[in-house]
Design a protein around this motif. Structure first.
Motif, PDB file in Angstrom:
ATOM      1  N   GLU A   1       0.734  -1.225  -0.142  1.00  0.00           N
ATOM      2  CA  GLU A   1      -0.078  -0.103   0.123  1.00  0.00           C
ATOM      3  C   GLU A   1       0.982   1.375   0.157  1.00  0.00           C
ATOM      4  O   GLU A   1       1.895   1.213   0.716  1.00  0.00           O
ATOM      5  CB  GLU A   1      -0.749  -0.088   1.171  1.00  0.00           C
ATOM      6  CG  GLU A   1      -2.291  -0.925   1.234  1.00  0.00           C
ATOM      7  CD  GLU A   1      -3.272  -0.382   2.091  1.00  0.00           C
ATOM      8  OE1 GLU A   1      -3.421   0.832   2.286  1.00  0.00           O
ATOM      9  OE2 GLU A   1      -4.193  -1.250   2.337  1.00  0.00           O
ATOM     10  N   THR A   2       0.307   2.270  -0.699  1.00  0.00           N
ATOM     11  CA  THR A   2       1.086   3.570  -0.932  1.00  0.00           C
ATOM     12  C   THR A   2       0.044   4.744  -0.815  1.00  0.00           C
ATOM     13  O   THR A   2      -0.929   4.177  -0.690  1.00  0.00           O
ATOM     14  CB  THR A   2       2.290   3.423  -1.995  1.00  0.00           C
ATOM     15  OG1 THR A   2       3.102   4.723  -1.731  1.00  0.00           O
ATOM     16  CG2 THR A   2       1.469   3.616  -3.142  1.00  0.00           C
ATOM     17  N   GLY A   3       0.647   5.998  -0.657  1.00  0.00           N
ATOM     18  CA  GLY A   3      -0.249   7.145  -0.735  1.00  0.00           C
ATOM     19  C   GLY A   3       0.466   8.151  -1.253  1.00  0.00           C
ATOM     20  O   GLY A   3       1.599   8.221  -1.539  1.00  0.00           O
TER      21      GLY A   3
ATOM     22  N   ARG B   1       4.717   2.624   4.629  1.00  0.00           N
ATOM     23  CA  ARG B   1       4.102   1.817   3.825  1.00  0.00           C
ATOM     24  C   ARG B   1       4.096   0.131   4.351  1.00  0.00           C
ATOM     25  O   ARG B   1       5.111  -0.203   4.725  1.00  0.00           O
ATOM     26  CB  ARG B   1       4.536   1.740   2.370  1.00  0.00           C
ATOM     27  CG  ARG B   1       4.712   3.225   1.813  1.00  0.00           C
ATOM     28  CD  ARG B   1       5.216   2.969   0.311  1.00  0.00           C
ATOM     29  NE  ARG B   1       5.258   4.321  -0.569  1.00  0.00           N
ATOM     30  CZ  ARG B   1       6.051   5.086  -0.452  1.00  0.00           C
ATOM     31  NH1 ARG B   1       7.343   4.780   0.275  1.00  0.00           N
ATOM     32  NH2 ARG B   1       6.237   6.245  -0.922  1.00  0.00           N
TER      33      ARG B   1
ATOM     34  N   VAL C   1      -1.414   2.286   5.144  1.00  0.00           N
ATOM     35  CA  VAL C   1      -0.347   3.338   4.949  1.00  0.00           C
ATOM     36  C   VAL C   1      -0.593   4.503   5.922  1.00  0.00           C
ATOM     37  O   VAL C   1      -1.754   4.958   6.146  1.00  0.00           O
ATOM     38  CB  VAL C   1      -0.412   3.432   3.496  1.00  0.00           C
ATOM     39  CG1 VAL C   1      -1.774   4.371   2.969  1.00  0.00           C
ATOM     40  CG2 VAL C   1       0.769   4.605   3.242  1.00  0.00           C
TER      41      VAL C   1
ATOM     42  N   LYS D   1      -5.831  13.292   1.521  1.00  0.00           N
ATOM     43  CA  LYS D   1      -4.811  12.332   1.052  1.00  0.00           C
ATOM     44  C   LYS D   1      -5.621  11.054   0.290  1.00  0.00           C
ATOM     45  O   LYS D   1      -6.648  10.633   0.589  1.00  0.00           O
ATOM     46  CB  LYS D   1      -4.174  11.531   2.189  1.00  0.00           C
ATOM     47  CG  LYS D   1      -3.300  12.550   2.824  1.00  0.00           C
ATOM     48  CD  LYS D   1      -2.527  12.120   4.474  1.00  0.00           C
ATOM     49  CE  LYS D   1      -3.769  11.858   5.252  1.00  0.00           C
ATOM     50  NZ  LYS D   1      -3.253  11.597   6.423  1.00  0.00           N
TER      51      LYS D   1
ATOM     52  N   HIS E   1      -4.750   6.785  -1.338  1.00  0.00           N
ATOM     53  CA  HIS E   1      -3.980   5.411  -1.152  1.00  0.00           C
ATOM     54  C   HIS E   1      -4.263   4.433  -1.920  1.00  0.00           C
ATOM     55  O   HIS E   1      -5.581   4.452  -2.645  1.00  0.00           O
ATOM     56  CB  HIS E   1      -4.080   5.171   0.492  1.00  0.00           C
ATOM     57  CG  HIS E   1      -5.372   4.568   0.843  1.00  0.00           C
ATOM     58  ND1 HIS E   1      -6.205   5.351   0.921  1.00  0.00           N
ATOM     59  CD2 HIS E   1      -5.605   3.326   1.181  1.00  0.00           C
ATOM     60  CE1 HIS E   1      -7.522   4.695   1.459  1.00  0.00           C
ATOM     61  NE2 HIS E   1      -7.157   3.337   1.519  1.00  0.00           N
TER      62      HIS E   1
END
Length: 297
Positions: free
Chosen positions: A22-24, A52, A57, A95, A97
């Motif tokens: 997972e990233t964001g 991450r 995240v 944000k 993700h």
């Protein structure tokens, strides 16, 4: 709600760069009079500003806050220069993700709570939380160690506003923003090299710190034209003055301006028989050592 192609590309690039975790990213954009919102910037955080994991995240840190200061300061400056007096403003829009590592295609209860907290606790006027998933075939999910040949990133947008919450509606809704070109947005501050060339920026600061310098970075109007300049005020205990290195937003494509302020006085340094103060491919530490050699500090 509108979104630029550039922002969509940045989100997709971040997801495809890290497809197995997972990233964001952070979202910034314009809130205009009469309710129009335009997402212009999706900023990918430094590794130090994001945690991450395979199932969650956490994003936040210095560079995201600094980007907010840069974008809002420049937008206000651009409006002033053009005589624009409307209530439009640049804002942090929350944000986004990715979620595909969990096999989920919808927002989780945790995601919904995060957007609600952005309005009710963090006091954002608008919170938009893009959710990205990579579209995979069944065999690709089973053989996840294989890289998808031509992955496709799908984006959903969850939306909540303070106006909705004030009316008793805490449930975020799914929206489909209209996609536009960057040229369709009247005023969009360019991100400076602090954000677009992060490795170079971090290396410059780290080298100065290792050399024993203390560096303060400020954004200010020096030439009377937007965007703002980035000024590095560099000090060292044994020096007799403070070194000012001023860069344009697109450094190193543009040359720096160097000056020294000794004990309450300010003077610009001029080229002399010892050669130029700034040479292409120089880094800041090269300039500092050259000034020391000339006895300028």
């Amino acid at each position: 709600v509108f979104i630029t192609r550039q922002a969509i590309s940045a989100m997709g690039a971040e997801v495809l760069l890290r497809p197995k975790i997972e990233t964001g990213w952070a979202l910034y954009g314009l809130i205009m009079p009469k309710g129009r919102i335009t997402i212009t910037t999706a900023l990918r955080p430094n590794d130090s500003d994001i945690n991450r994991q395979s199932s969650k995240v956490v994003i936040g840190g210095e560079i995201l806050a600094d980007a907010y200061r840069w974008l809002t300061s420049n937008y206000s400056f651009m409006k002033k220069q053009r005589g624009i007096t409307d209530a439009s403003r640049y804002a942090f829009l929350f944000k986004g993700h990715s979620h595909h590592t969990l096999g989920m295609k919808k927002y989780s209860p945790t995601d919904v709570s995060s957007i609600q907290e952005a309005i009710e606790v963090d006091n954002l006027e608008v919170a938009i939380g893009p959710l990205a998933t990579i579209e995979l075939k069944v065999w690709q999910r089973i053989l996840w160690f294989l890289e998808p040949a031509d992955p496709k990133v799908n984006l959903q947008y969850c939306f909540l506003s303070r106006a909705m919450v004030d009316q008793g509606n805490r449930d975020p809704i799914l929206i489909v923003p209209s996609v536009i070109d960057e040229t369709d947005v009247p005023l969009v501050p360019q991100l400076c090299w602090r954000f677009t060339k992060r490795d170079r920026y971090d290396t410059e600061i780290a080298e100065l710190t290792k050399y024993g310098c203390i560096t303060q970075v400020v954004y200010r109007d020096i030439d009377g034209r937007p965007p703002l300049e980035i000024q590095f005020l560099v000090q060292k205990t044994e020096w007799s003055g403070v070194v000012s290195i001023v860069t344009e937003w697109n450094f190193p494509e543009s040359q720096s301006t160097i000056s020294v302020t000794p004990i309450g006085r300010h003077r610009h340094l001029r080229e002399n028989s010892l050669g130029p103060l700034w040479i292409p491919d120089d880094n800041f530490l090269d300039v500092i050592k050259r000034l020391e050699k000339r006895g300028a500090i």
